[in-house]
Scaffold this active site. Structure first.
Site, PDB file in Angstrom:
ATOM      1  N   TYR A   8      24.281  17.385  33.781  1.00 13.63           N
ATOM      2  CA  TYR A   8      24.097  18.382  32.719  1.00 13.63           C
ATOM      3  C   TYR A   8      25.313  19.293  32.602  1.00 13.63           C
ATOM      4  CZ  TYR A   8      21.426  21.816  29.945  1.00 13.63           C
ATOM      5  OH  TYR A   8      20.963  22.655  28.957  1.00 13.63           O
ATOM      6  N   ALA A   9      25.859  19.710  33.751  1.00 11.92           N
ATOM      7  CA  ALA A   9      27.042  20.575  33.739  1.00 11.92           C
ATOM      8  C   ALA A   9      28.231  19.857  33.104  1.00 11.92           C
ATOM      9  CB  ALA A   9      27.384  21.020  35.160  1.00 11.92           C
TER      10      ALA A   9
ATOM     11  N   VAL B 125      19.477  10.395  18.461  1.00 15.64           N
ATOM     12  CA  VAL B 125      20.844  10.850  18.168  1.00 15.64           C
ATOM     13  C   VAL B 125      21.905  10.059  18.923  1.00 15.64           C
ATOM     14  CG1 VAL B 125      20.131  13.187  17.539  1.00 15.64           C
ATOM     15  CG2 VAL B 125      20.768  12.685  19.934  1.00 15.64           C
TER      16      VAL B 125
ATOM     17  N   LYS C  44      27.643  19.683  29.288  1.00 14.83           N
ATOM     18  CA  LYS C  44      27.789  20.963  28.612  1.00 14.83           C
ATOM     19  C   LYS C  44      29.223  21.479  28.650  1.00 14.83           C
ATOM     20  CE  LYS C  44      23.617  21.513  27.082  1.00 14.83           C
ATOM     21  NZ  LYS C  44      23.374  21.336  25.634  1.00 14.83           N
TER      22      LYS C  44
END
Length: 253
Positions: A154-155, A64, A158
């Site tokens: 990751y934070a 992706v 997101k």
């Protein structure tokens, strides 16, 4: 309940975990589902299993983060099914580390998979949805967007998903396209187990701590998230857009 009869749903990262539960939820409700995953064998196995049960599914191997692969993949899906009604941007990875230990590769692979991957897939899906004057896009954010030790990458990804969700909702709303996000808390999947393995922390201890801190005294399961995704993709949520719904078993700030 057959809320998605004659609907075509695309789920990225659909071969396992939340993605697999989401695929199963949609086919149970009558959808035709395209499973996109980098792990081709796992995606094929899931599609074959569901086809044996009489469900309409196809699997597509795709990175992706690769623009050319994404464009081609969505062309093939549209050629096969004739339309795209729902996109679930679920593909994701983790590379947890404390800030002072985190390297550029750990940063880039997480940011690219979540943000660039969601951008590329959404950009392709909306081309077909705009022509149809209808569509639903559901993004996968996380409770970690509010901050979590060891997850700077990751934070950030997101939290970025939430900004993308609200902006895309504004841009695509006039074309009959709803864009919302689901933000899970701790969900029991292979990915969460792998985090424990990499960090050397007991998985059972992690679960116990989550249960202690939760208002709802259990950990989340993939089906908990899949049910909210399905709601946001349904006509029942036709007047809901630009929202982030936390599925975390607790109050979030």
């Amino acid at each position: 309940m057959q809320r998605f009869s004659n609907k075509v749903v695309v789920v990225t990262g659909g071969a396992q975990g939340i993605g697999e539960a989401t695929v199963k939820r949609f086919v149970k409700e009558g959808a035709q589902v395209a499973i996109i995953d980098y792990q081709d064998e796992m995606a094929q196995n899931l599609a074959n299993k569901l086809r044996k049960e009489g469900k309409v599914t196809e699997s597509y191997q795709c990175d992706v983060t690769n623009s050319e692969e994404v464009v081609q993949c969505f062309k093939e899906i549209h050629y096969k099914f004739g339309r795209i009604d729902v996109l679930v941007n679920n593909a994701g990875v983790t590379r947890d580390n404390l800030l002072f230990k985190m390297n550029e590769n750990e940063w880039e692979i997480v940011i690219d998979t979540h943000l660039k991957g969601s951008f590329l897939c959404s950009r392709e899906a909306q081309k077909y949805m705009v022509k149809q004057k209808s569509g639903k896009i559901v993004m996968l954010s996380s409770r970690s967007a509010l901050g979590k030790r060891g997850q700077t990458n990751y934070a950030a990804a997101k939290a970025g998903i939430q900004g993308m969700t609200k902006t895309m909702a504004i841009e695509l709303g006039p074309y009959g396209i709803n864009v919302n996000a689901v933000a899970p808390g701790f969900i029991e999947t292979e990915m969460t187990k792998s985090i424990a393995e990499r960090t050397g922390v007991s998985y059972e201890d992690i679960k116990e701590n989550v249960i202690k801190s939760n208002a709802i005294k259990r950990v989340g399961e993939p089906q908990d998230v899949a049910s909210i995704i399905a709601f946001l993709a349904s006509e029942e949520a036709s007047y809901v857009t630009g929202q982030v719904i936390y599925v975390a078993g607790n109050v979030t700030n």
